[in-house]
Design an enzyme around this catalytic site. Structure first.
Site, mmCIF file in Angstrom:
data_model
loop_
_atom_site.group_PDB
_atom_site.id
_atom_site.type_symbol
_atom_site.label_atom_id
_atom_site.label_comp_id
_atom_site.label_asym_id
_atom_site.label_seq_id
_atom_site.Cartn_x
_atom_site.Cartn_y
_atom_site.Cartn_z
ATOM 1 N N ASN A 1 67.139 32.298 13.418
ATOM 2 C CA ASN A 1 67.595 31.284 12.466
ATOM 3 C C ASN A 1 67.672 29.935 13.179
ATOM 4 O O ASN A 1 68.158 29.852 14.318
ATOM 5 C CB ASN A 1 68.995 31.654 11.957
ATOM 6 C CG ASN A 1 69.618 30.523 11.139
ATOM 7 O OD1 ASN A 1 69.204 30.248 10.016
ATOM 8 N ND2 ASN A 1 70.619 29.846 11.719
ATOM 9 N N GLU A 2 67.193 28.908 12.528
ATOM 10 C CA GLU A 2 67.282 27.531 13.046
ATOM 11 C C GLU A 2 67.088 27.493 14.574
ATOM 12 O O GLU A 2 67.938 27.006 15.327
ATOM 13 C CB GLU A 2 68.604 26.871 12.615
ATOM 14 C CG GLU A 2 68.680 26.747 11.104
ATOM 15 C CD GLU A 2 69.780 25.839 10.554
ATOM 16 O OE1 GLU A 2 70.640 25.377 11.316
ATOM 17 O OE2 GLU A 2 69.762 25.610 9.339
ATOM 18 N N GLU B 1 76.789 34.644 4.778
ATOM 19 C CA GLU B 1 76.976 34.595 6.229
ATOM 20 C C GLU B 1 78.399 34.995 6.596
ATOM 21 O O GLU B 1 79.338 34.821 5.799
ATOM 22 C CB GLU B 1 76.704 33.156 6.717
ATOM 23 C CG GLU B 1 76.867 32.993 8.222
ATOM 24 C CD GLU B 1 76.285 31.680 8.759
ATOM 25 O OE1 GLU B 1 75.982 30.787 7.960
ATOM 26 O OE2 GLU B 1 76.129 31.587 9.990
ATOM 27 N N GLU C 1 67.731 28.309 3.063
ATOM 28 C CA GLU C 1 69.053 27.662 3.058
ATOM 29 C C GLU C 1 68.880 26.326 2.345
ATOM 30 O O GLU C 1 68.108 25.472 2.808
ATOM 31 C CB GLU C 1 69.597 27.444 4.479
ATOM 32 C CG GLU C 1 70.159 28.691 5.100
ATOM 33 C CD GLU C 1 70.902 28.449 6.413
ATOM 34 O OE1 GLU C 1 71.595 27.413 6.545
ATOM 35 O OE2 GLU C 1 70.780 29.316 7.297
ATOM 36 N N TYR D 1 69.759 20.623 3.415
ATOM 37 C CA TYR D 1 71.040 20.411 2.739
ATOM 38 C C TYR D 1 71.143 18.962 2.276
ATOM 39 O O TYR D 1 70.679 18.054 2.976
ATOM 40 C CB TYR D 1 72.201 20.695 3.699
ATOM 41 C CG TYR D 1 72.385 22.169 3.997
ATOM 42 C CD1 TYR D 1 73.061 22.990 3.107
ATOM 43 C CD2 TYR D 1 71.879 22.738 5.168
ATOM 44 C CE1 TYR D 1 73.239 24.349 3.368
ATOM 45 C CE2 TYR D 1 72.056 24.089 5.435
ATOM 46 C CZ TYR D 1 72.735 24.888 4.536
ATOM 47 O OH TYR D 1 72.906 26.225 4.790
HETATM 48 O O1 AHR Z 1 75.012 27.558 5.943
HETATM 49 C C1 AHR Z 1 75.773 27.094 7.022
HETATM 50 C C2 AHR Z 1 74.928 26.868 8.252
HETATM 51 O O2 AHR Z 1 74.006 25.859 8.026
HETATM 52 C C3 AHR Z 1 74.092 28.036 8.706
HETATM 53 O O3 AHR Z 1 74.805 28.920 9.486
HETATM 54 C C4 AHR Z 1 73.022 27.377 9.509
HETATM 55 O O4 AHR Z 1 71.833 28.112 9.520
HETATM 56 C C5 AHR Z 1 72.875 26.018 8.873
HETATM 57 O O5 AHR Z 1 72.848 25.003 9.795
#
Ligand code: AHR
Length: 661
Positions: free
Chosen positions: A191-192, A44, A310, A258
């Site tokens: 995205n998201e 990114e 991700e 995450y």
């Molecule tokens: O990877 C960092 C960020 O995390 C990305 O830009 C986003 O898609 C996610 O929230």
């Protein structure tokens, strides 16, 4: 007294046995290929991922290939990155691709509002990214702007990149020095969308997927693979709505997850922080299981891939660095969670067919850290290096009986594992011991694979937070491993605490022998059924309306046009030992079985679509069965195969037989 002592030793030996970790590696039924795209990555415009990490510009003193760092390219080629997602992340929904084409000194700048408000000069744009992908050997995956971009803008990006017709976009591309299209397959629709991509509801976003997707056209032979935004973590309602409303318009649905730390830098933790991240990271299995169940409801044939595009650990930044740049160190803790997640993805490869760790360089759980002209390869990099043997290999199902890793009264399975059989016939067993304190004995029992040799590699350390730094770059590195014993087709492995071990086993895959037929006749037997289904019924429980013999796998001429199904059964004569890929292309659903194992799963109501599966077969006769159903609308069925010396073609009549009763 003697009796008590004997009893004590008996009970003690049972307890010891019960504590041994047992892994069954069962090569009897190999059904799914581990799509190499599971080993994908994410890059990114964030901090120093692109600028400094990948792109240094053509005038940099840092050795570069047309502006792209040479050392980074070389390191990434080594781990065989299959697919690379770009330009974001949150950045993607603010990115206007037209600002990143043409002469670099004329490109307008923008503010990167998501990541520190820094100036983005757009020097790394479409062609630079595609050059980078070519250099590292990865397939590009573009993330389109849906949040703040228009349908026209995204549709024109696809045209600029993929079309060879004459149009304003292709003329523009030619003007900027590229005569022919790149043919990019993977495209994300935003995205998201539930967060930084527009804070939308799933219902609203589903409509946008349908709308934006409609204008992302296929050009020439390239068929684009559209990936819609899926859930963030456990938002299962998002998955349900997306699959219901937009599932039939997409090829993939993403999942972002995450494992967040406590805000401290990545190497600053005690065993509490270790356990916490292990627990969060292993949650991936639950997320995938639950999302798969929802997807199965709408897409039983598993046409839509779950793309975990991700994932990774998210810790506090390194002291003294910009908090918005997400620059974090990478330790043994990251290596263990990377291995555990890759094992989970491998084991779910029927549905998880793409993943992208966040991120590739200098951001979050990176492969590579850079400082000026220096680079460091992280422990996570080395896990990807060890695990690359699994790319496009057949998944070998494993069952794990694991001891517990217990911390402050909570327990997790200490051992996780996946296994695969590659195209050269080698088996790879990827083992991970998450316990930082205790070594584990693991007994791997091989079923239907006669082993004659084993070699191994290990990534481990005696310190939980061991890392590779610019001063000491080679602290955590793979080494060869030999603390195992092969006896009676079992491999007894002594796994040190916090270790990742990949064993390579040579030997013979014990395939089911061919079937002896007494009186084979040309053709297959078929049974024709009528009924209304949305997915394949169990034909074995139904009464057929007609039966006969047919020379090839095709729809019998006499059929009702809609609401019917056909079952084909017989034998296929395989010319020589080797791997064979079978395909069905059908409208609506179909499935193909060899020796009672499902090889092609192409079920569900759908337009003409091809799915495939690979199986290793010995020369001679093998059972073949194909199921097909037709709902309404268009109808078609073709079954083809490809194998050693056999180019892909419809299964010819001279390979198909039945045996009259
Ligand atoms: O990877 C960092 C960020 O995390 C990305 O830009 C986003 O898609 C996610 O929230």
């Amino acid at each position: 007294m003697k009796k008590i002592i004997v009893l004590f030793f008996f009970v003690a030996s049972i307890l010891v046995l019960a504590q041994t970790n047992e892994v069954t590696v069962d090569a009897a039924h190999l059904q799914y290929k581990i799509n190499k795209n599971i080993y994908g990555q994410f890059s990114e415009h964030l901090g120093h991922c692109i600028y400094g990490g990948i792109w240094v510009g053509t005038h940099s003193p840092i050795p570069n290939i047309d502006g792209i760092r040479k050392d980074v390219v070389e390191a990434l080629r080594e781990i065989k990155v299959p697919v690379l997602r770009w330009p974001g992340g949150c950045f993607a929904d603010e990115y206007h691709w037209m600002n990143g084409i043409g002469p670099r000194d004329k490109r307008p700048s923008m503010i990167n509002t998501n990541w520190g408000g820094v100036t983005e000069n757009n020097h790394f744009g479409t062609s630079e990214f595609l050059d980078f992908c070519k250099l590292i050997g990865a397939e590009p995956y573009f993330s389109g702007n849906v949040g703040s971009g228009t349908v026209k803008e995204l549709s024109e990006w696809v045209e600029y990149v993929n079309s060879d017709n004459v149009s304003p976009m292709t003329e523009l591309r030619k003007k900027y020095g590229r005569s022919h299209s790149w043919g990019v397959k993977y495209w994300g629709i935003g995205n998201e969308a539930w967060g930084c991509g527009g804070n939308m509801t799933p219902e609203y976003y589903s409509d946008l997927v349908r709308r934006y997707g409609t204008f992302m056209k296929n050009y020439g032979k390239n068929r684009i693979f559209k990936i819609a935004v899926g859930p963030g973590g456990s938002d299962y309602n998002w998955t349900d709505v997306l699959m219901k409303e937009a599932g039939r318009y997409i090829n993939g649905l993403s999942l972002h997850y995450y494992s967040f730390g406590d805000g401290k830098p990545a190497a600053d933790f005690t065993e509490k922080g270790w356990f916490d991240i292990m627990k969060k990271s292993l949650m991936m299995e639950t997320l995938i299981d639950k999302n798969e169940k929802i997807m199965d409801k709408y897409d039983p044939g598993k046409r839509v891939a779950l793309c975990v595009d991700e994932w990774g650990n998210w810790f506090g930044v390194e002291p003294g660095t910009n908090p918005a740049f997400l620059f974090q160190q990478n330790t043994m803790r990251d290596a263990i969670t990377a291995a555990a997640n890759l094992n989970i993805f491998n084991n779910h490869c029927d549905r998880v067919r793409l993943a992208a760790i966040a991120q590739m360089v200098n951001v979050l759980q990176a492969m590579i850290l850079t400082k000026g002209d220096k680079i460091v390869l992280t422990p996570t990099y080395y896990v990807f290096d060890l695990y690359k043997v699994n790319q496009d290999a057949m998944l070998v199902p494993t069952k794990v009986k694991s001891a517990g890793y217990t911390f402050e009264g909570q327990s997790l399975p200490a051992i996780n594992c996946s296994a695969s059989l590659d195209s050269t016939g080698k088996m790879h067993i990827s083992l991970c011991n998450i316990d930082p304190d205790k070594g584990e004995k693991v007994s791997c029992d091989l079923v239907k694979f006669k082993a004659d040799g084993v070699s191994g590699k290990i990534l481990t350390s005696s310190k939980m937070n061991a890392d590779n730094t610019f001063e000491n770059p080679n602290v955590v590195m793979p080494e060869s491993f030999s603390d195992f014993k092969l006896a009676d087709n079992k491999i007894e492995v002594n796994m040190p605490p916090m270790s990742v071990i990949v064993l390579t086993v040579t030997g013979r895959h014990q395939l089911p022998p061919p079937i002896e037929l007494k009186n084979p006749k040309s053709g297959l037997q078929y049974k024709y059924y009528e009924g209304q289904w949305r997915s394949l019924p169990n034909f074995n429980l139904l009464t057929s309306k007609a039966e006969g013999v047919i020379d090839q796998i095709k729809i019998p001429e006499k059929n009702s046009g809609e609401n019917f199904g056909v079952q084909y059964e017989g034998y296929i004569k395989i010319p020589e030992n080797g791997n064979y890929t079978f395909y069905t292309n059908s409208d609506d659903g179909s499935s193909l079985y060899i020796d009672d194992q499902m090889i092609v799963s192409n079920d569900g109501e759908h337009a003409s679509q091809e799915r495939s599966g690979t199986i290793e077969l010995t020369a001679g006769f093998h059972k073949i069965k194909v199921w097909f159903f037709q709902g309404g609308g268009g109808m078609s069925l073709d079954a083809s195969l490809e194998g050693p010396g056999l180019p892909k073609r419809s299964i010819p009549a001279d390979m198909l037989f039945y045996e009259p009763k």
